[in-house]
Motif scaffolding. Structure first.
Motif, PDB file in Angstrom:
ATOM      1  N   GLU A  19      38.529  37.751  42.017  1.00 27.12           N
ATOM      2  CA  GLU A  19      36.955  38.343  42.492  1.00 27.12           C
ATOM      3  C   GLU A  19      36.693  37.528  43.768  1.00 27.12           C
ATOM      4  O   GLU A  19      35.731  37.222  44.148  1.00 27.12           O
ATOM      5  CB  GLU A  19      35.841  38.423  41.153  1.00 27.12           C
TER       6      GLU A  19
ATOM      7  N   ASN B  24      27.388  39.576  45.815  1.00 25.26           N
ATOM      8  CA  ASN B  24      28.501  38.990  45.091  1.00 25.26           C
ATOM      9  C   ASN B  24      28.602  37.956  46.438  1.00 25.26           C
ATOM     10  O   ASN B  24      29.093  36.803  45.725  1.00 25.26           O
ATOM     11  CB  ASN B  24      29.122  40.129  44.721  1.00 25.26           C
TER      12      ASN B  24
ATOM     13  N   PRO C 235      33.368  33.621  37.584  1.00 20.22           N
ATOM     14  CA  PRO C 235      33.798  35.192  38.108  1.00 20.22           C
ATOM     15  C   PRO C 235      35.628  34.329  38.186  1.00 20.22           C
ATOM     16  O   PRO C 235      36.281  33.381  37.951  1.00 20.22           O
ATOM     17  CB  PRO C 235      33.990  34.707  39.629  1.00 20.22           C
TER      18      PRO C 235
ATOM     19  N   SER D 279      33.783  41.396  40.169  1.00 21.32           N
ATOM     20  CA  SER D 279      32.826  41.550  40.299  1.00 21.32           C
ATOM     21  C   SER D 279      32.406  40.978  39.332  1.00 21.32           C
ATOM     22  O   SER D 279      32.241  40.589  38.037  1.00 21.32           O
ATOM     23  CB  SER D 279      31.705  42.848  39.787  1.00 21.32           C
ATOM     24  N   PRO D 280      30.853  39.920  39.421  1.00 25.72           N
ATOM     25  CA  PRO D 280      30.650  38.824  38.142  1.00 25.72           C
ATOM     26  C   PRO D 280      29.836  39.382  37.594  1.00 25.72           C
ATOM     27  O   PRO D 280      29.679  40.479  37.306  1.00 25.72           O
ATOM     28  CB  PRO D 280      30.030  37.761  38.709  1.00 25.72           C
TER      29      PRO D 280
ATOM     30  N   GLU E 231      28.023  43.932  47.592  1.00 27.33           N
ATOM     31  CA  GLU E 231      29.078  42.726  47.583  1.00 27.33           C
ATOM     32  C   GLU E 231      28.337  42.147  48.202  1.00 27.33           C
ATOM     33  O   GLU E 231      29.014  41.144  48.128  1.00 27.33           O
ATOM     34  CB  GLU E 231      30.616  43.945  48.015  1.00 27.33           C
TER      35      GLU E 231
ATOM     36  N   SER F  67      24.278  41.250  39.797  1.00 22.88           N
ATOM     37  CA  SER F  67      24.835  40.998  40.467  1.00 22.88           C
ATOM     38  C   SER F  67      26.025  42.143  40.438  1.00 22.88           C
ATOM     39  O   SER F  67      26.897  41.891  41.450  1.00 22.88           O
ATOM     40  CB  SER F  67      25.084  40.123  41.375  1.00 22.88           C
ATOM     41  N   SER F  68      26.264  42.486  39.292  1.00 18.29           N
ATOM     42  CA  SER F  68      26.993  42.667  38.575  1.00 18.29           C
ATOM     43  C   SER F  68      27.339  44.520  39.879  1.00 18.29           C
ATOM     44  O   SER F  68      25.774  45.060  39.882  1.00 18.29           O
ATOM     45  CB  SER F  68      26.979  43.498  37.640  1.00 18.29           C
TER      46      SER F  68
ATOM     47  N   GLN G 213      25.946  35.230  46.703  1.00 20.40           N
ATOM     48  CA  GLN G 213      25.938  34.490  45.299  1.00 20.40           C
ATOM     49  C   GLN G 213      26.606  33.596  45.398  1.00 20.40           C
ATOM     50  O   GLN G 213      26.830  31.740  44.451  1.00 20.40           O
ATOM     51  CB  GLN G 213      25.841  35.730  44.274  1.00 20.40           C
ATOM     52  N   HIS G 214      27.913  33.900  45.218  1.00 23.43           N
ATOM     53  CA  HIS G 214      29.160  32.877  44.858  1.00 23.43           C
ATOM     54  C   HIS G 214      29.809  31.843  45.905  1.00 23.43           C
ATOM     55  O   HIS G 214      29.954  30.721  45.885  1.00 23.43           O
ATOM     56  CB  HIS G 214      30.310  33.598  44.233  1.00 23.43           C
TER      57      HIS G 214
ATOM     58  N   TYR H 163      35.619  37.847  47.550  1.00 23.07           N
ATOM     59  CA  TYR H 163      34.198  37.270  47.993  1.00 23.07           C
ATOM     60  C   TYR H 163      34.369  36.279  49.218  1.00 23.07           C
ATOM     61  O   TYR H 163      33.937  36.613  50.531  1.00 23.07           O
ATOM     62  CB  TYR H 163      32.935  36.744  47.082  1.00 23.07           C
TER      63      TYR H 163
END
Length: 525
Positions: free
Chosen positions: A227, A436, A223, A86-87, A433, A47-48, A439-440, A231
């Motif tokens: 970042e 991300n 992260p 960005s993770p 994005e 997911s970067s 995800q987060h 998100y």
């Protein structure tokens, strides 16, 4: 990535960063969920990402005056984000290989390979190579209906069948289905495909180590704070869930305190304190002058990490804002979890009208199903003993607290499918994005609901009907929400998709996506 020694109390959480055009500093809105037992989450695919993204920006921020009426605050007093991130996914899609085999020993070997990918070769956590682990393995052929569902790529049905196999300890069927699922899910696909990717990893974590050891030890890069805030800002802008919750709570507080000269607000999930910006501004415009405001804010490790320091940062920023608007103000920091709260931590004083804010927080408190202390009800009784003028409650409208694993899995799929669909409307799929953000901000909660049990499962949502019972048992009575507040929120929703809906039922407000209620808000006294 955070470990079990670095716990967080985030929630539908968790910080969105803004910077005042008035140069009063950066503010971060609390995230939809706050997490307690585990770190930032990694997806099946890398997911970067970099590049631009489209963010939906409503034309104005809406506040409430001291009498509960809406006040529009123009863009000049909005708080845009100041950071991006960005993770780094360290195990990524390398676990996409099959875990299925007709041979039990080969099956165990595949699981060890999975373990090494997730944990690293030097892990001291092992998958038991004994007959107890092989219990339930069989070679029965799957039913024709299930095969047909796979051929038709009926993802929901295959996910449920996989969860059913896991719940029944049918390891052969579970791993066969999970192998099929890896070819059906994608973090960059349709909403159900993206959600399915995270639900699949929840099943993997649960099957591999009962949702605890491997999950807590996942080696993914944590992260950077900037970042995470970025998100959460994106999620805040593309979905109205947070704004709905904060606006309804602030409206109830403004209405309850319209004739008070000294106001004490206790916020059990203060995050960056951003919820109180518009309320301070509204009190500043009150006829006859603003009241003296004192805020007691409770912290969590995720908030402290995201803002790069303790609650003194929040206190300084809110104090600076209050000075700018000539509002008498005090801030009291309480850096303790709600489960450890005692009366003296609240610093209640005579002569102050008390407001208590529970926004996306109470579902993290363990109840009678987790602990004999039942901190969820204990906290409500403690608050009631303080005789507050108003208590605001904002929670996800979902039933994942005491439900057994399989119905809990189905409920989580239904709830988050609606949320992923709503994100799809305003955050275009090609923008990485979005991966991300999901995800987060959301995936960790999904995995916690599926993979964790007992005290490690901190995402324990309840429907508003159950919250009503808890508040009534603690001695509270409903505090009606102002019709002006309701009208203001309806105006807010006009800036979003027509598929969002607002409904008032029995003195509470429900924000939903199409036919699914997602967030409920109400007030008590």
């Amino acid at each position: 990535m955070q470990t079990s020694q670095k716990k967080s109390h985030l929630s539908m959480s968790n910080k969105i960063c803004y910077q005042s055009a008035l140069e009063i500093g950066t503010y971060c809105l609390p995230q939809f969920h706050t997490l307690d037992c585990y770190p930032s989450y990694c997806t099946l695919e890398s997911s970067s990402a970099s590049g631009g993204y489209a963010i939906y920006n409503p034309p104005s921020t809406i506040s409430f005056s001291s009498d509960g009426s809406p006040v529009s605050l123009q863009d000049s007093v909005s708080y845009p984000p100041d950071v991006l991130h960005s993770p780094d996914n360290t195990y990524a899609s390398s676990i996409s290989g099959s875990c299925v085999t007709d041979d039990a020993n080969d099956f165990l070997h595949k699981l060890r390979e999975l373990e090494n990918v997730m944990l690293g070769p030097d892990s001291d956590i092992s998958i038991n190579n004994d007959r107890s682990f092989q219990k339930g393995i069989h070679v029965a052929s799957p039913g024709s209906k299930l095969k047909d569902a796979i051929e038709r790529k009926d993802l929901k049905r295959v996910l449920i069948a996989s969860a059913k196999a896991v719940s029944e300890n049918d390891l052969w069927t579970a791993n066969w289905l999970m192998d099929e699922l890896r070819g059906m899910v994608s973090v960059s696909g349709e909403p159900i495909q993206r959600l399915g990717a995270y639900m699949l990893e929840g099943l993997v974590a649960r099957l591999a180590s009962s949702g605890s050891s491997i999950y807590k030890a996942l080696r993914c890069k944590e992260p950077e704070s900037s970042e995470l805030l970025s998100y959460m800002h994106i999620l805040y802008e593309v979905c109205p869930y947070f704004k709905f919750g904060y606006m309804s709570a602030n409206g109830a507080i403004a209405d309850a305190m319209k004739n008070e000269n000294r106001v004490h607000i206790i916020d059990f999930q203060i995050g960056q304190g951003s919820q109180w910006i518009t309320l301070i501004q509204a009190f500043a415009a009150r006829p006859g002058g603003p009241p003296h405001i004192r805020i007691t804010g409770f912290d969590d490790s995720t908030s402290a990490y995201a803002r790069g320091g303790g609650l003194e940062i929040v206190g300084k920023r809110l104090t600076k804002l209050a000075q700018l608007y000539k509002v008498p103000f005090e801030f009291h920091a309480a850096s303790i979890p709600g489960s450890d709260l005692l009366l003296h931590h609240l610093d209640v004083r005579r002569g102050e009208a008390l407001a208590v804010n529970f926004a996306f927080m109470l579902h993290h408190m363990p109840d009678e199903s987790v602990s004999i202390q039942n901190h969820r009800d204990r906290l409500l009784r403690l608050v009631k003993s303080l005789s507050p003028k108003v208590v605001t409650l904002v929670e996800q409208e979902s039933n994942t607290n005491t439900a057994a694993f399989l119905p809990r899995f189905i409920e989580a799929m239904d709830y988050y499918a609606a949320m992923f669909e709503s994100i799809d409307v305003t955050l275009h799929r090609e923008h990485k994005e979005r991966i991300n953000v999901e995800q987060h901000c959301l995936a960790r909660d999904v995995v916690n609901i599926i993979a964790c049990e007992g005290a490690e499962r901190v995402e324990r949502h309840e429907l508003l009907g159950k919250w009503r019972l808890r508040f009534a048992m603690a001695g509270f009575t409903p505090f009606p929400l102002s019709s002006l507040v309701n009208g203001t929120i309806k105006t807010l929703l006009e800036n979003y998709s027509h598929r969002y809906r607002l409904e008032e039922r029995d003195g509470a407000l429900y924000l939903g996506w199409m036919n699914r209620d997602l967030v409920a808000s109400c007030a008590w006294k």
